[in-house]
Design a protein around this motif. Structure first.
Motif, PDB file in Angstrom:
ATOM      1  N   LEU A   1      -1.786 -19.612 -12.928  1.00  0.00           N
ATOM      2  CA  LEU A   1      -1.947 -18.732 -12.101  1.00  0.00           C
ATOM      3  C   LEU A   1      -1.563 -17.900 -11.739  1.00  0.00           C
ATOM      4  O   LEU A   1      -1.809 -16.992 -11.430  1.00  0.00           O
ATOM      5  CB  LEU A   1      -2.021 -20.014 -10.436  1.00  0.00           C
ATOM      6  CG  LEU A   1      -2.668 -21.267 -10.598  1.00  0.00           C
ATOM      7  CD1 LEU A   1      -2.375 -22.400  -9.605  1.00  0.00           C
ATOM      8  CD2 LEU A   1      -4.191 -21.175  -9.427  1.00  0.00           C
ATOM      9  N   GLN A   2       0.427 -18.242 -12.121  1.00  0.00           N
ATOM     10  CA  GLN A   2       0.737 -17.368 -11.897  1.00  0.00           C
ATOM     11  C   GLN A   2       0.277 -15.545 -12.843  1.00  0.00           C
ATOM     12  O   GLN A   2       0.341 -14.843 -12.212  1.00  0.00           O
ATOM     13  CB  GLN A   2       2.072 -17.547 -12.485  1.00  0.00           C
ATOM     14  CG  GLN A   2       2.863 -17.938 -11.157  1.00  0.00           C
ATOM     15  CD  GLN A   2       4.269 -18.431 -11.367  1.00  0.00           C
ATOM     16  OE1 GLN A   2       5.186 -19.016 -12.170  1.00  0.00           O
ATOM     17  NE2 GLN A   2       5.561 -18.912 -10.630  1.00  0.00           N
TER      18      GLN A   2
ATOM     19  N   PHE B   1       6.106 -10.083  -0.570  1.00  0.00           N
ATOM     20  CA  PHE B   1       4.840 -10.323  -0.855  1.00  0.00           C
ATOM     21  C   PHE B   1       4.045  -9.413  -2.073  1.00  0.00           C
ATOM     22  O   PHE B   1       4.661  -9.080  -2.567  1.00  0.00           O
ATOM     23  CB  PHE B   1       4.189 -11.117   0.561  1.00  0.00           C
ATOM     24  CG  PHE B   1       3.362 -11.724   0.378  1.00  0.00           C
ATOM     25  CD1 PHE B   1       2.266 -11.296  -0.226  1.00  0.00           C
ATOM     26  CD2 PHE B   1       3.659 -13.434   0.918  1.00  0.00           C
ATOM     27  CE1 PHE B   1       1.388 -13.498  -0.027  1.00  0.00           C
ATOM     28  CE2 PHE B   1       3.370 -14.235   0.840  1.00  0.00           C
ATOM     29  CZ  PHE B   1       1.812 -14.058   0.499  1.00  0.00           C
ATOM     30  N   TRP B   2       3.141  -8.983  -1.264  1.00  0.00           N
ATOM     31  CA  TRP B   2       2.731  -7.627  -1.633  1.00  0.00           C
ATOM     32  C   TRP B   2       3.869  -6.003  -2.085  1.00  0.00           C
ATOM     33  O   TRP B   2       3.568  -5.965  -2.864  1.00  0.00           O
ATOM     34  CB  TRP B   2       1.850  -7.096  -0.857  1.00  0.00           C
ATOM     35  CG  TRP B   2       0.745  -8.574  -0.337  1.00  0.00           C
ATOM     36  CD1 TRP B   2       0.725  -9.169   0.741  1.00  0.00           C
ATOM     37  CD2 TRP B   2      -0.278  -9.260  -1.495  1.00  0.00           C
ATOM     38  NE1 TRP B   2      -0.595  -9.911   1.104  1.00  0.00           N
ATOM     39  CE2 TRP B   2      -1.328  -9.863  -0.859  1.00  0.00           C
ATOM     40  CE3 TRP B   2      -0.894  -9.282  -2.689  1.00  0.00           C
ATOM     41  CZ2 TRP B   2      -1.772 -10.931  -1.278  1.00  0.00           C
ATOM     42  CZ3 TRP B   2      -1.778 -10.071  -3.451  1.00  0.00           C
ATOM     43  CH2 TRP B   2      -2.013 -11.144  -2.253  1.00  0.00           C
TER      44      TRP B   2
ATOM     45  N   GLU C   1       0.713  -1.046   0.079  1.00  0.00           N
ATOM     46  CA  GLU C   1       0.124   0.483   0.095  1.00  0.00           C
ATOM     47  C   GLU C   1       0.300   1.741  -0.218  1.00  0.00           C
ATOM     48  O   GLU C   1       1.407   1.333   0.404  1.00  0.00           O
ATOM     49  CB  GLU C   1      -1.281   0.107   1.437  1.00  0.00           C
ATOM     50  CG  GLU C   1      -2.007  -1.182   1.439  1.00  0.00           C
ATOM     51  CD  GLU C   1      -2.688  -2.083   2.209  1.00  0.00           C
ATOM     52  OE1 GLU C   1      -1.434  -1.386   3.372  1.00  0.00           O
ATOM     53  OE2 GLU C   1      -3.639  -2.030   2.318  1.00  0.00           O
TER      54      GLU C   1
ATOM     55  N   MET D   1       5.669 -17.067  -5.561  1.00  0.00           N
ATOM     56  CA  MET D   1       4.277 -17.455  -5.296  1.00  0.00           C
ATOM     57  C   MET D   1       3.712 -16.497  -5.940  1.00  0.00           C
ATOM     58  O   MET D   1       2.594 -16.685  -7.236  1.00  0.00           O
ATOM     59  CB  MET D   1       4.432 -16.527  -4.131  1.00  0.00           C
ATOM     60  CG  MET D   1       4.020 -18.187  -3.146  1.00  0.00           C
ATOM     61  SD  MET D   1       3.592 -17.371  -1.244  1.00  0.00           S
ATOM     62  CE  MET D   1       4.572 -18.457  -0.270  1.00  0.00           C
ATOM     63  N   MET D   2       4.368 -15.416  -6.497  1.00  0.00           N
ATOM     64  CA  MET D   2       2.987 -13.878  -7.505  1.00  0.00           C
ATOM     65  C   MET D   2       3.669 -14.080  -8.879  1.00  0.00           C
ATOM     66  O   MET D   2       2.734 -13.707  -9.715  1.00  0.00           O
ATOM     67  CB  MET D   2       3.591 -12.726  -7.157  1.00  0.00           C
ATOM     68  CG  MET D   2       3.533 -12.544  -5.424  1.00  0.00           C
ATOM     69  SD  MET D   2       1.850 -12.611  -4.379  1.00  0.00           S
ATOM     70  CE  MET D   2       1.627 -10.797  -5.224  1.00  0.00           C
TER      71      MET D   2
ATOM     72  N   LEU E   1      -4.113  -9.271 -11.144  1.00  0.00           N
ATOM     73  CA  LEU E   1      -4.576  -8.512 -10.401  1.00  0.00           C
ATOM     74  C   LEU E   1      -3.424  -7.960  -8.676  1.00  0.00           C
ATOM     75  O   LEU E   1      -3.431  -7.281  -8.613  1.00  0.00           O
ATOM     76  CB  LEU E   1      -5.053  -9.501  -9.539  1.00  0.00           C
ATOM     77  CG  LEU E   1      -6.355 -10.502 -10.153  1.00  0.00           C
ATOM     78  CD1 LEU E   1      -6.163 -12.032  -9.526  1.00  0.00           C
ATOM     79  CD2 LEU E   1      -7.245  -9.829 -10.257  1.00  0.00           C
TER      80      LEU E   1
ATOM     81  N   ILE F   1      -2.011 -15.006 -13.297  1.00  0.00           N
ATOM     82  CA  ILE F   1      -3.849 -14.409 -12.566  1.00  0.00           C
ATOM     83  C   ILE F   1      -3.456 -12.806 -12.374  1.00  0.00           C
ATOM     84  O   ILE F   1      -3.744 -12.444 -11.651  1.00  0.00           O
ATOM     85  CB  ILE F   1      -4.542 -15.503 -12.116  1.00  0.00           C
ATOM     86  CG1 ILE F   1      -5.552 -16.034 -13.513  1.00  0.00           C
ATOM     87  CG2 ILE F   1      -5.962 -14.633 -11.046  1.00  0.00           C
ATOM     88  CD1 ILE F   1      -6.406 -17.220 -12.931  1.00  0.00           C
ATOM     89  N   PHE F   2      -2.501 -13.662 -10.732  1.00  0.00           N
ATOM     90  CA  PHE F   2      -1.408 -12.696  -9.847  1.00  0.00           C
ATOM     91  C   PHE F   2      -0.885 -11.780 -10.552  1.00  0.00           C
ATOM     92  O   PHE F   2      -1.176 -11.077 -10.337  1.00  0.00           O
ATOM     93  CB  PHE F   2      -0.803 -13.850  -8.668  1.00  0.00           C
ATOM     94  CG  PHE F   2      -1.794 -14.192  -7.874  1.00  0.00           C
ATOM     95  CD1 PHE F   2      -2.001 -13.826  -6.919  1.00  0.00           C
ATOM     96  CD2 PHE F   2      -1.524 -15.583  -8.045  1.00  0.00           C
ATOM     97  CE1 PHE F   2      -2.527 -14.491  -5.675  1.00  0.00           C
ATOM     98  CE2 PHE F   2      -2.251 -16.375  -6.815  1.00  0.00           C
ATOM     99  CZ  PHE F   2      -2.448 -15.670  -5.565  1.00  0.00           C
TER     100      PHE F   2
END
Lengths: 160, 160, 160
Positions: free
Chosen positions: C62-63, C42-43, C15, C127-128, C69, C65-66
Motif C-alpha cells: 500500500l505504501q 501529509f501532502w 500544491e 501513512m504515505m 502516486l 502505491i501512495f
C-alpha cells in the motif's frame, strides 16, 4: 506583544464558501470592536476584483490568459464542493436568502462600513497580472512584510 | 491576553485527511493538558453528523438537497487528493491500520474522552439545513462570536 | 508566553501555489530576523521529497502505491486551480520568471540559507510510506508534540 484588539485573515482561496467564512469572521470581530485586517493573495484576489472589465495596459500575454481564466468579483466565485458548474453556488445563494443569511456582497459592504482594512498582495497581483485599477476601490497594495507586521500585533491570525 | 493552555481549531473542510490532521493536533494538545476547542463549520459539519438518518422537520427543499449530497459522519469522508471514488480512502484506512495509526473514529472517541470541546456553527447548519438532532451528541451549537471569544484566549488558533 | 520572534507554518497542502505562499511568508519572516519553523505533513511532504528515486526497504504494498502516486519535489507539484494537466503550472512558472519572482526552488534554497527550520511529520510519513532517506537533507523527523511545542512559543502560526 499580541494586542487582543487586532485580528488578521489571509484570504488565499478564491472560493465562495471560504470567502463567506472569512468575511463572517472579519465582520464578527469588527462588530466586537476589533481592528481587523484582511490580506487577499493568490486566488483570493478574485474576490476583490471589480466585476466590470477595466482597461489596463502593460499585461503580458501570459498575464492576459490568467486574467481571462480568473473570476471577477464576488458574484462569480465557485463553491469548493458541490459547485456543479455553478448550480451549487446558485443553490447556496438561494438557501442563504431563504434563511436570512447575508450574501457575500452584503458581507463585503458591511466589512467596508465597519472599517475592515483590506490589503492586496502585490506579488500575487504580478503573478496573476492584475493591475490596481481593476481591483475594488479602497484596497491597499502591499507586500508580505506588511502582512507580517500586522500579524505580529494580532491575537488571531488565520490562513483561509 | 493569550493563555498558553488554550487552543482552537476551526474545522471548515470535510475531507478525511484534514479531519485527521485536526484531531491529531487536538488530541496531542489535550494530552499535554491543554484546553482544546474545535469549531466545526461548513463542510466540516459532515464530520460530526450522526451516521444514521435521523427524522427531522422543517427542512426546505434546498436544504434537503444539500443534506442528501453531504456525507454523514467520519466513515464517509473523502480524501482531498487521490480519492478515486473512495478507493484512496479505503487504502488510507488500510495503511493506517497496518501502521498502527489511530483511525478517525478512534481519534474522535479519544477527543471526547479527553474533554475536547466541540462546537458546531449554527449559521452553517442553517445553510446546509442540518438540525441539532442529526448531529453527534455532546456538540454545542453556537455562533461565530463564541468562536472568536474562545480564540481570543488561546495561544494557538488554526483554520483547517 | 508568545515570543514575537518565532513563527510556525504547517504545510499540509502539496500544491505549488500553497507551497509558494508558505515559503514567501517563511522567507519574509526570516529576513526580518524571526526564528521560523515549517512543519511538513501529509501532502505537504511531497514538497520536501528528493526529486530522484531513492532505494528504500520495508515499504508495504500500500505504501508503494501512495509513493508512486505522490509527486517528488518542488518541480512536480500541481496548482490547486487551473492546473490543466500541468499547463497551468508551466504558465505560472513562466510568468514568475517574466515578473522576476523567485521560483519555488529558489525560495526553498533561500529558506535553507536563512536557517528556516524544517520538520517532517513522522506519522504522515508512515501513512504515505515515505522513508527518511528519500526526504531532502536537513529535515528533522518529529511528531505532532514537537510542532505543538514550537507553536506554543510563536506569535504567528498558520495552517496552509
Amino acid at each position: 506583544m499580541a494586542d487582543t484588539s487586532k485580528k488578521t485573515f489571509i484570504v488565499f482561496s478564491g472560493e465562495m464558501d471560504k470567502a463567506l467564512a472569512a468575511f463572517v469572521m472579519a465582520n464578527g470581530a469588527a462588530a466586537m470592536g476589533d481592528d481587523v485586517t484582511m490580506f487577499f493573495t493568490f486566488w483570493g484576489l478574485s474576490i476583490v476584483r471589480k466585476p466590470q472589465r477595466v482597461a489596463t495596459s502593460g499585461k503580458s500575454g501570459l498575464q492576459r490568459i490568467f486574467d481571462a481564466l480568473t473570476p471577477r468579483g464576488a458574484d462569480h466565485l465557485k463553491l469548493s464542493k458541490l459547485n456543479f458548474g455553478g448550480v451549487g453556488r446558485h443553490m447556496m445563494n438561494r438557501v442563504m436568502t431563504e434563511q436570512h443569511i447575508m450574501s457575500l456582497d452584503e458581507l463585503m459592504a458591511t466589512a467596508r462600513e465597519q472599517g475592515v482594512k483590506m490589503l492586496a498582495c502585490t506579488m500575487s497581483m504580478d503573478m496573476m497580472g492584475f493591475k490596481p485599477e481593476e481591483m475594488l476601490d479602497g484596497l491597499e497594495f502591499v507586500g508580505v512584510a506588511s502582512y507580517l507586521a500586522e500579524a505580529e500585533e494580532s491575537s488571531l491570525n488565520l490562513f483561509i
